[in-house]
Scaffold this motif. Sequence first.
Motif, mmCIF file in Angstrom:
data_model
loop_
_atom_site.group_PDB
_atom_site.id
_atom_site.type_symbol
_atom_site.label_atom_id
_atom_site.label_comp_id
_atom_site.label_asym_id
_atom_site.label_seq_id
_atom_site.Cartn_x
_atom_site.Cartn_y
_atom_site.Cartn_z
ATOM 1 N N ASP A 139 0.837 -1.208 0.000
ATOM 2 C CA ASP A 139 0.000 0.000 0.000
ATOM 3 C C ASP A 139 0.865 1.249 0.000
ATOM 4 O OD1 ASP A 139 -2.262 -1.563 0.009
ATOM 5 O OD2 ASP A 139 -2.632 -1.383 2.166
ATOM 6 N N GLN A 140 1.965 1.212 0.776
ATOM 7 C CA GLN A 140 2.876 2.355 0.793
ATOM 8 C C GLN A 140 3.528 2.553 -0.574
ATOM 9 O OE1 GLN A 140 5.691 2.243 4.078
ATOM 10 N NE2 GLN A 140 4.161 1.354 5.437
ATOM 11 N N ARG A 141 3.897 1.450 -1.217
ATOM 12 C CA ARG A 141 4.495 1.563 -2.549
ATOM 13 C C ARG A 141 3.487 2.141 -3.547
ATOM 14 N NH1 ARG A 141 7.505 -3.433 -5.441
ATOM 15 N NH2 ARG A 141 5.504 -4.467 -5.128
ATOM 16 N N ALA A 142 2.222 1.715 -3.415
ATOM 17 C CA ALA A 142 1.190 2.244 -4.306
ATOM 18 C C ALA A 142 1.020 3.738 -4.100
ATOM 19 C CB ALA A 142 -0.129 1.509 -4.063
ATOM 20 N N ALA A 143 1.151 4.176 -2.836
ATOM 21 C CA ALA A 143 1.014 5.607 -2.552
ATOM 22 C C ALA A 143 2.164 6.405 -3.164
ATOM 23 C CB ALA A 143 0.955 5.832 -1.045
ATOM 24 N N VAL A 144 3.352 5.779 -3.210
ATOM 25 C CA VAL A 144 4.527 6.466 -3.751
ATOM 26 C C VAL A 144 4.590 6.353 -5.272
ATOM 27 C CG1 VAL A 144 7.058 6.479 -3.813
ATOM 28 C CG2 VAL A 144 5.865 6.173 -1.643
ATOM 29 N N SER A 145 4.413 5.143 -5.782
ATOM 30 C CA SER A 145 4.661 4.877 -7.198
ATOM 31 C C SER A 145 3.399 4.686 -8.027
ATOM 32 C CB SER A 145 5.541 3.615 -7.340
ATOM 33 O OG SER A 145 6.759 3.766 -6.644
ATOM 34 N N GLY A 146 2.258 4.517 -7.368
ATOM 35 C CA GLY A 146 1.030 4.259 -8.106
ATOM 36 C C GLY A 146 0.494 5.496 -8.818
ATOM 37 N N VAL A 147 -0.408 5.255 -9.749
ATOM 38 C CA VAL A 147 -0.996 6.329 -10.545
ATOM 39 C C VAL A 147 -2.304 6.792 -9.903
ATOM 40 C CG1 VAL A 147 -1.973 6.942 -12.779
ATOM 41 C CG2 VAL A 147 0.030 5.449 -12.661
ATOM 42 N N SER A 148 -2.416 8.107 -9.697
ATOM 43 C CA SER A 148 -3.655 8.717 -9.220
ATOM 44 C C SER A 148 -4.312 9.429 -10.398
ATOM 45 C CB SER A 148 -3.379 9.715 -8.089
ATOM 46 O OG SER A 148 -4.527 10.488 -7.824
ATOM 47 N N LEU A 149 -5.506 8.969 -10.773
ATOM 48 C CA LEU A 149 -6.174 9.573 -11.920
ATOM 49 C C LEU A 149 -6.496 11.046 -11.679
ATOM 50 C CD1 LEU A 149 -8.558 6.704 -13.069
ATOM 51 C CD2 LEU A 149 -6.435 7.457 -14.138
ATOM 52 N N ASN A 150 -6.821 11.386 -10.441
ATOM 53 C CA ASN A 150 -7.104 12.793 -10.126
ATOM 54 C C ASN A 150 -5.871 13.662 -10.337
ATOM 55 O OD1 ASN A 150 -9.764 12.245 -9.418
ATOM 56 N ND2 ASN A 150 -9.276 11.897 -7.263
ATOM 57 N N GLU A 151 -4.727 13.161 -9.852
ATOM 58 C CA GLU A 151 -3.488 13.923 -10.015
ATOM 59 C C GLU A 151 -3.107 14.040 -11.484
ATOM 60 O OE1 GLU A 151 1.246 13.614 -8.690
ATOM 61 O OE2 GLU A 151 -0.238 12.213 -7.863
ATOM 62 N N GLU A 152 -3.263 12.939 -12.225
ATOM 63 C CA GLU A 152 -2.897 12.972 -13.641
ATOM 64 C C GLU A 152 -3.827 13.878 -14.426
ATOM 65 O OE1 GLU A 152 -0.116 11.772 -14.560
ATOM 66 O OE2 GLU A 152 0.244 10.766 -12.638
ATOM 67 N N ALA A 153 -5.108 13.903 -14.035
ATOM 68 C CA ALA A 153 -6.049 14.801 -14.715
ATOM 69 C C ALA A 153 -5.646 16.253 -14.498
ATOM 70 C CB ALA A 153 -7.467 14.550 -14.200
ATOM 71 N N ALA A 154 -5.243 16.573 -13.273
ATOM 72 C CA ALA A 154 -4.790 17.935 -12.972
ATOM 73 C C ALA A 154 -3.532 18.275 -13.763
ATOM 74 C CB ALA A 154 -4.547 18.089 -11.479
ATOM 75 N N ASN A 155 -2.588 17.316 -13.827
ATOM 76 C CA ASN A 155 -1.351 17.538 -14.597
ATOM 77 C C ASN A 155 -1.651 17.731 -16.082
ATOM 78 O OD1 ASN A 155 0.252 17.307 -12.328
ATOM 79 N ND2 ASN A 155 0.693 15.144 -12.638
ATOM 80 N N MET A 156 -2.616 16.953 -16.555
ATOM 81 C CA MET A 156 -2.959 17.038 -17.976
ATOM 82 C C MET A 156 -3.486 18.439 -18.328
ATOM 83 S SD MET A 156 -5.404 14.434 -20.147
ATOM 84 C CE MET A 156 -4.499 13.049 -19.451
ATOM 85 N N VAL A 157 -4.349 18.955 -17.467
ATOM 86 C CA VAL A 157 -4.877 20.305 -17.688
ATOM 87 C C VAL A 157 -3.752 21.330 -17.604
ATOM 88 C CG1 VAL A 157 -6.390 22.078 -16.738
ATOM 89 C CG2 VAL A 157 -7.181 19.712 -16.871
#
Length: 442
Positions: free
Chosen positions: A395-413
């Motif tokens: 779970d910790q690895r997912a928090a560090v290395s996993g993809v967050s769609l919300n974060e990626e959507a913000a980055n995309m904009v």
Amino acid sequence: MIAEQGALSATTNNVANVNTAGYSREQAVLVASDPVVVDPLTFGTGVTLQSVESIRDPILESQIQQQTQSQGQFSTLASALQQTQVNFTSSTGDIGTAISKFFDSINQLSTNPSDLSLRQGVLTAASNVATSFNTTANSLTRQQTSLDLSVVQQVGQINQLTQQIAQLNVQVSNLQNVGENAGTFIDQRTRAIDQLSSLVDVSVIPSDNTLTLITANGAPLVTGQKSFQLQTQLNSSGLHDVYSQGADISGAITSGQLGGTLQARDQEIPAISAQLDTLAAGLANAVNGVQVGGFDLNGHAGTNLFNPPPVSGVGAAASLSVAITDPALIAASSDGSAGSNGNAEAMYALNSQAIIGGQSPTDYYSGIVFNVGNGAANASAEQTASSLVLQQLNDQRAAVSGVSLNEEAANMVQYQDAYSASAQVITTINTMMQTVINMKTS
């Protein structure tokens, strides 16, 4: 515009791999380009996409690999001991029940020593004791053979993974040597190392653009672009030992599925088998000792009820058998008369005497059952605890290395807006330049 386009590509790749197991999200590293100095003015030259980096935590990766080794070991050991425990949990056909019924039949015989049906009951009960020992001992042997087959299979899986990791080392090195992002291959390599960790205790040593993998005792598995195969060889017991570079490393493998398999095969099951042999030999010798001290129904001196076990005791449980078939040969009499039951009572008294390791037969068997159950319970508890820790680490690895769609959507904009703004700047500059040119020519 090129920099923002590259950053947008990284974000797009993250979104595409949101459900890809083992994928580490990529992050665009944008840096300001070197300025141009035209004395006395300094002009900025925009932004450069320096690199695209995969986000990882090396320390967390190492902890996951170590915990994966423990989880693999306890999972395999718990499964093996639970299978062993089945031999000792039957309420009707286990060794303890057979021993109790055997002594009960002798107690019944003492009430009427000349009754042939009661004598036959003693022989039947004795045969059931021997069968119970034989069945349990043979079951343990079959389980040990099955575990030995697992050793061979697990070594084969280890060799396949080390070959794969060595090949991935080559691909990672080739890309990183020319300054390219090798994140995809590094993810594949990390996943392969996780799988390898579940099989065997492995240490990972970073080296330039590659990795070196060794077992806990230092046996090489992967060095750069080369993998080292483990081998299996039959030993004097007919079981397979694990070899590395010609050296037997079976005893040094303590973690992973292979470590758990070797522990169950070479330590747990042999210890249980040895206790069964001690019980079988002790019971047979004690009963035979009383039997030959009495007289049968014909007034003759008694003979062995059980065939004598091996002097060493090894294999006594698997070979235990009844020596007589004629019920009249049971030596129930202590003085040679048909109605005497003194020797039958002496034989029944063995049930409560400390004849095996300072314990009665039933108490000694109860100790075996307790040890088997306790070992299975402890291994199961260790497995559960290890699984919980491993889940937390993942779970910790997912928090560090996993993809967050919300974060990626913000980055995309953000990248899209920056790209559009850059395009607008260029359009404005072109318009201004065109205006200046028109002024010159008019």
